[in-house]
Write an enzyme that holds these catalytic residues in place. Structure first.
Site, mmCIF file in Angstrom:
data_model
loop_
_atom_site.group_PDB
_atom_site.id
_atom_site.type_symbol
_atom_site.label_atom_id
_atom_site.label_comp_id
_atom_site.label_asym_id
_atom_site.label_seq_id
_atom_site.Cartn_x
_atom_site.Cartn_y
_atom_site.Cartn_z
ATOM 1 N N HIS A 5 27.037 -21.220 23.809
ATOM 2 C CA HIS A 5 26.778 -19.818 24.137
ATOM 3 C C HIS A 5 25.845 -19.157 23.128
ATOM 4 O O HIS A 5 25.867 -17.933 22.986
ATOM 5 C CB HIS A 5 28.097 -19.058 24.270
ATOM 6 C CG HIS A 5 28.799 -18.798 22.972
ATOM 7 N ND1 HIS A 5 28.546 -17.671 22.217
ATOM 8 C CD2 HIS A 5 29.740 -19.496 22.305
ATOM 9 C CE1 HIS A 5 29.306 -17.692 21.138
ATOM 10 N NE2 HIS A 5 30.036 -18.793 21.158
ATOM 11 N N LYS A 84 52.546 -15.265 26.015
ATOM 12 C CA LYS A 84 52.376 -13.821 25.976
ATOM 13 C C LYS A 84 53.641 -13.060 26.389
ATOM 14 O O LYS A 84 53.966 -12.021 25.815
ATOM 15 C CB LYS A 84 51.208 -13.427 26.878
ATOM 16 C CG LYS A 84 50.904 -11.948 26.923
ATOM 17 C CD LYS A 84 49.756 -11.671 27.882
ATOM 18 C CE LYS A 84 49.506 -10.170 28.016
ATOM 19 N NZ LYS A 84 48.425 -9.895 28.986
ATOM 20 N N PRO A 94 49.783 -9.984 21.236
ATOM 21 C CA PRO A 94 49.737 -11.462 21.255
ATOM 22 C C PRO A 94 48.666 -12.070 20.359
ATOM 23 O O PRO A 94 48.921 -13.059 19.667
ATOM 24 C CB PRO A 94 49.475 -11.788 22.732
ATOM 25 C CG PRO A 94 50.035 -10.611 23.468
ATOM 26 C CD PRO A 94 49.755 -9.418 22.595
ATOM 27 N N ASP A 95 47.456 -11.496 20.369
ATOM 28 C CA ASP A 95 46.390 -12.068 19.545
ATOM 29 C C ASP A 95 46.699 -11.915 18.062
ATOM 30 O O ASP A 95 46.576 -12.867 17.282
ATOM 31 C CB ASP A 95 45.053 -11.403 19.861
ATOM 32 C CG ASP A 95 43.961 -11.852 18.900
ATOM 33 O OD1 ASP A 95 43.740 -13.076 18.805
ATOM 34 O OD2 ASP A 95 43.361 -10.999 18.223
ATOM 35 N N THR A 119 36.647 -13.423 15.819
ATOM 36 C CA THR A 119 35.607 -12.728 16.554
ATOM 37 C C THR A 119 36.109 -11.416 17.130
ATOM 38 O O THR A 119 37.152 -11.365 17.778
ATOM 39 C CB THR A 119 35.097 -13.600 17.717
ATOM 40 O OG1 THR A 119 34.737 -14.887 17.228
ATOM 41 C CG2 THR A 119 33.897 -12.954 18.382
ATOM 42 N N THR A 130 28.909 -9.555 18.299
ATOM 43 C CA THR A 130 30.194 -9.733 17.623
ATOM 44 C C THR A 130 30.227 -9.033 16.273
ATOM 45 O O THR A 130 29.197 -8.664 15.721
ATOM 46 C CB THR A 130 30.497 -11.233 17.380
ATOM 47 O OG1 THR A 130 29.531 -11.763 16.459
ATOM 48 C CG2 THR A 130 30.495 -12.026 18.669
#
Length: 295
Positions: A5, A84, A94-95, A119, A130
């Site tokens: 990407h 989750k 959750p992250d 990120t 980002t």
């Protein structure tokens, strides 16, 4: 699906892959036909007209790529104990929760904190890509140390976890609003280089490198989303790890990589420690809930 990407945001690849996944899931007969087909796919050769310089560059790129590929140790599989749904029941993001598990896993394995890159997307800004969220905060390490300290009670461990998680969420939101420091400093550094200006002492200070600056983050990580689509990345530096993950309702898909040449790191051991950290965090939360119900 293989995707680089570099020319576009990573979530473009994720969303395209997820769309294909959902399309095939809704039409299982097409997926079955795809798996069982013995007919070779129809390809059309693309003719590229290149000169000797381009040909040599392609050969060199393949050589360098093959050498790097042979040096990568990759452990990629799902963590199937929970996801989750369980984390959200305790009103934890959750992250941020997984980022704390990564800190705990690294500290237990290496007995020191790890400067960490996660990120943050700045896509809501024109030409935004980002920003860096620095996950290894004082609050995170305080909780990490508390986790294995038997003198600290369960409620206090949970309280410190919530403080670390909430701070990470705040830092993530700030970075998404262009309030981080790394891209700004990188821009100043590149302006100085391109205009042959003196480099500011901050960029040559040892603390800059130790904090992860200049591409020296020990843990290089990214949440790929909340779907079955996962991904992977190499470690940013020789003695580091690359960690990508996606969080589903009932599982977490985790990819961990390291460099084989490193005598300090091992992706398999890190993945195992991350699994143990996630299991210990579940036990912490369930046990603290039982403890609270007895009061």
């Amino acid at each position: 699906m293989t995707s680089d990407h570099t020319p576009f945001d990573a979530m473009c690849s994720v969303l395209c892959t997820y769309f294909a996944y959902e399309y095939l899931k809704l039409q299982p007969e097409k997926l079955e036909k795809l798996y069982n087909s013995h007919e070779p796919p129809i390809f059309r050769q693309l003719e590229f007209i290149v000169d000797e310089r381009v040909t040599e560059a392609v050969i060199l790129a393949k050589k360098v790529g093959d050498e790097m590929l042979a040096d990568i140790l990759l452990e990629k599989r799902p963590f199937g104990h929970y996801g989750k749904s369980f984390i959200s029941k305790f009103k934890l993001h959750p992250d941020a929760y997984v980022q704390m598990a990564m800190q705990l896993a690294y500290y237990r394995l290496h007995n020191k904190p790890a400067p960490t890159y996660e990120t943050a997307t700045t896509r809501e800004f024109y030409h935004g890509r980002t920003e860096t969220v620095r996950s290894c905060t004082d609050e995170a390490i305080k909780w990490v140390k508390a986790m294995d300290d038997d003198s600290i009670k369960l409620p206090e461990k949970v309280r410190q976890l919530r403080i670390a998680v909430d701070l990470h969420v705040t830092n993530m939101e700030n970075c998404k609003q262009m309030q981080g420091c790394d891209r700004h400093l990188f821009g100043l550094y590149m302006i100085a280089l391109e205009n042959q200006l003196p480099i500011h002492p901050i960029f040559t200070d040892s603390s800059w490198t130790k904090s992860g600056g200049g591409g020296n983050f020990i843990l290089s990580s990214s949440l790929v989303g909340y779907s079955p689509v996962s991904g992977g990345t190499t470690a940013m530096c020789e003695n580091g790890y690359g960690v990508f993950y996606s969080i589903e309702n009932e599982r977490i898909n985790i990819s961990a990589s390291s460099w084989k040449r490193s005598k300090e790191t091992n992706a398999f051991r890190y993945w195992q420690n991350l699994e143990n950290a996630l299991l210990d965090m579940k036990k912490l939360l369930t046990d603290s809930k039982k403890f609270a119900s007895k009061l």
